[in-house]
Scaffold this active site. Structure first.
Site, PDB file in Angstrom:
ATOM      1  N   THR A   1       1.040  -1.410  -0.015  1.00  0.00           N
ATOM      2  CA  THR A   1       0.065  -0.086   0.063  1.00  0.00           C
ATOM      3  C   THR A   1       0.923   1.278  -0.085  1.00  0.00           C
ATOM      4  O   THR A   1       1.892   1.277   0.681  1.00  0.00           O
ATOM      5  CB  THR A   1      -0.938   0.116   1.211  1.00  0.00           C
ATOM      6  OG1 THR A   1      -1.761  -0.995   1.108  1.00  0.00           O
ATOM      7  CG2 THR A   1      -1.803   1.151   1.289  1.00  0.00           C
ATOM      8  N   VAL A   2       0.512   2.040  -0.824  1.00  0.00           N
ATOM      9  CA  VAL A   2       1.499   3.520  -1.103  1.00  0.00           C
ATOM     10  C   VAL A   2       0.913   4.382   0.170  1.00  0.00           C
ATOM     11  O   VAL A   2      -0.455   4.654   0.243  1.00  0.00           O
ATOM     12  CB  VAL A   2       1.212   3.778  -2.351  1.00  0.00           C
ATOM     13  CG1 VAL A   2       2.017   5.413  -2.454  1.00  0.00           C
ATOM     14  CG2 VAL A   2       1.852   3.052  -3.207  1.00  0.00           C
ATOM     15  N   CYS A   3       1.649   4.867   0.847  1.00  0.00           N
ATOM     16  CA  CYS A   3       1.414   5.826   1.887  1.00  0.00           C
ATOM     17  C   CYS A   3       2.499   7.102   1.761  1.00  0.00           C
ATOM     18  O   CYS A   3       3.436   7.182   2.070  1.00  0.00           O
ATOM     19  CB  CYS A   3       1.688   5.218   3.246  1.00  0.00           C
ATOM     20  SG  CYS A   3       1.288   6.414   4.688  1.00  0.00           S
ATOM     21  N   LEU A   4       1.869   7.919   1.128  1.00  0.00           N
ATOM     22  CA  LEU A   4       2.585   9.143   0.689  1.00  0.00           C
ATOM     23  C   LEU A   4       1.734  10.316   1.207  1.00  0.00           C
ATOM     24  O   LEU A   4       0.482  10.563   0.904  1.00  0.00           O
ATOM     25  CB  LEU A   4       2.878   9.595  -0.889  1.00  0.00           C
ATOM     26  CG  LEU A   4       3.610   8.288  -1.334  1.00  0.00           C
ATOM     27  CD1 LEU A   4       3.558   8.563  -3.042  1.00  0.00           C
ATOM     28  CD2 LEU A   4       5.242   8.733  -1.185  1.00  0.00           C
TER      29      LEU A   4
END
Length: 136
Positions: free
Chosen positions: A65-68
């Site tokens: 999961t991308v957490c930006l």
């Protein structure tokens, strides 16, 4: 998925196919019926030269999961942010993580306490992924 979202992601895909950074790839996952799931993408992000991630990117990327912060509506997200900008942001974070907004506590503490050990750990993970056939 709303029509606006679908249209936007289809346009993003067309633009990506015409113009994307060298060494990167991004494509929506295929459903069992052969249709594209525009909400889930498989991507490859090359590491920048002279970094622990240099030339390493998943050929068979692990699910993640991308957490930006650029994806957070309360921080930097804007509707005009493109897939290209998101992937370039991830590439930047691989070598230059943001200690002011850490996504993973263990990596954050190691980065802050002993950057050399952090870089050794990054290289170790990259080697292990490569041995498992997850890195090109």
């Amino acid at each position: 998925m709303s029509g606006i979202c679908r249209t936007r992601l289809q346009e993003e895909r067309k633009q990506w196919r015409k113009d994307h950074p060298f060494g990167f790839y991004a494509r929506p996952e295929k459903e069992a019926d052969g249709s594209l799931n525009l909400l889930v993408w498989e991507v490859g992000i090359p590491g920048k030269q002279n970094t622990p991630w240099e030339s390493e990117y998943p050929s068979k990327p692990p699910k993640c999961t991308v957490c930006l912060s650029i994806l957070d509506e309360e921080k930097s997200w804007k509707p005009a942010i493109t897939i290209k900008q998101i992937l370039l942001g991830i590439q930047d974070l691989l070598n230059d993580p943001n200690p002011g907004d850490p996504a993973q506590a263990d990596a954050f503490h190691l980065f802050r306490q002993d950057k050399a050990a952090y870089e050794r750990k990054v290289r170790q993970i990259a080697r292990e992924m490569q041995a498992q056939g997850q890195l090109a």
